[in-house]
Design an enzyme around this catalytic site. Sequence first.
Site: not given
Length: 314
Positions: A231, A257-258, A228
Amino acid sequence: MIVTVTANPSLDRAVSLATPLQVGEVQSALAVREDAGGKGVNVSRVVAAAGTATLAVLPLADQDPYATALAQTGIPVRSVPVHGHARANLTLADPHGTTTKINLPGAELSAADADALIETIVAATAGADWLVLAGSLPPGAGDDFYVRAILAVRAAHGDATPRIALDTSGAALAAAVAGARPDLIKPNEHELAELTGAPADTRDIDGIVALAQDLVGPRVGAALVTLGAAGALLVTEDGVWVGTAPRITAVSTVGAGDSSLAGYLLADVAGAEPAERLRMGMRYGAAAASLPGTQPPTPADLVTAEIPVQRIIR
């Protein structure tokens, strides 16, 4: 070619709130956005937007409303007919970027459906550079679905097997790491902690690195761990790289995240070194978090700020 698999697709509805979520109260929405979602589909949308070949594989029933939203993305799709419809996921985002998600269960896959999906994955991955297995598994698929898919792809393609990236959590992640040694996993710190049974705190980068290093080599080829706002880090058998996240105004973290995984893979197929692969993953993740809903970032959306990446000797 980057092939993605979304075993549990979702119609993602993102609602923007004018004020922070007030549980038990009636609130007005500023806007609503609807996207064809699911982690693999999200990756394919980002890859396609960057001009790289992709193919999204997923189960899809005839006359499923999800098909309309999926068609609007324009990504190439190879679907496996099933009976149940894709689930719907709801995301509530307040003005500060705080999101609340409500994920519904997917339609149940029969044993025949699961077998047909694996057969389609095998056929779709001929000649591919990467296979991305992403997201939760629907009821009926079994916790070992990704294990069976990986083993089937390797058995069919031998030395021409694409590298395999896995982005899931819980029992499905544990089963694949134990039984199929994926080439890359992409957990966040919570998923890494659940997988290893040890706490993972973003204030303790050394501790997170140690957890990932215990996996890399015997059980996975490499680990891209997203943290997040703290980093991300990349652990391979050749070294460890830690990146500092750029400062952004977060709008919705859903799908970030994808997008990080997609950015990493785009850099990889372009021949980038590990530090640049990590940096590109962070650029795409930050861009996704700056956009509403699960809107995929394009190269024009990428942050231009410097992203420091440091190699750590362990």
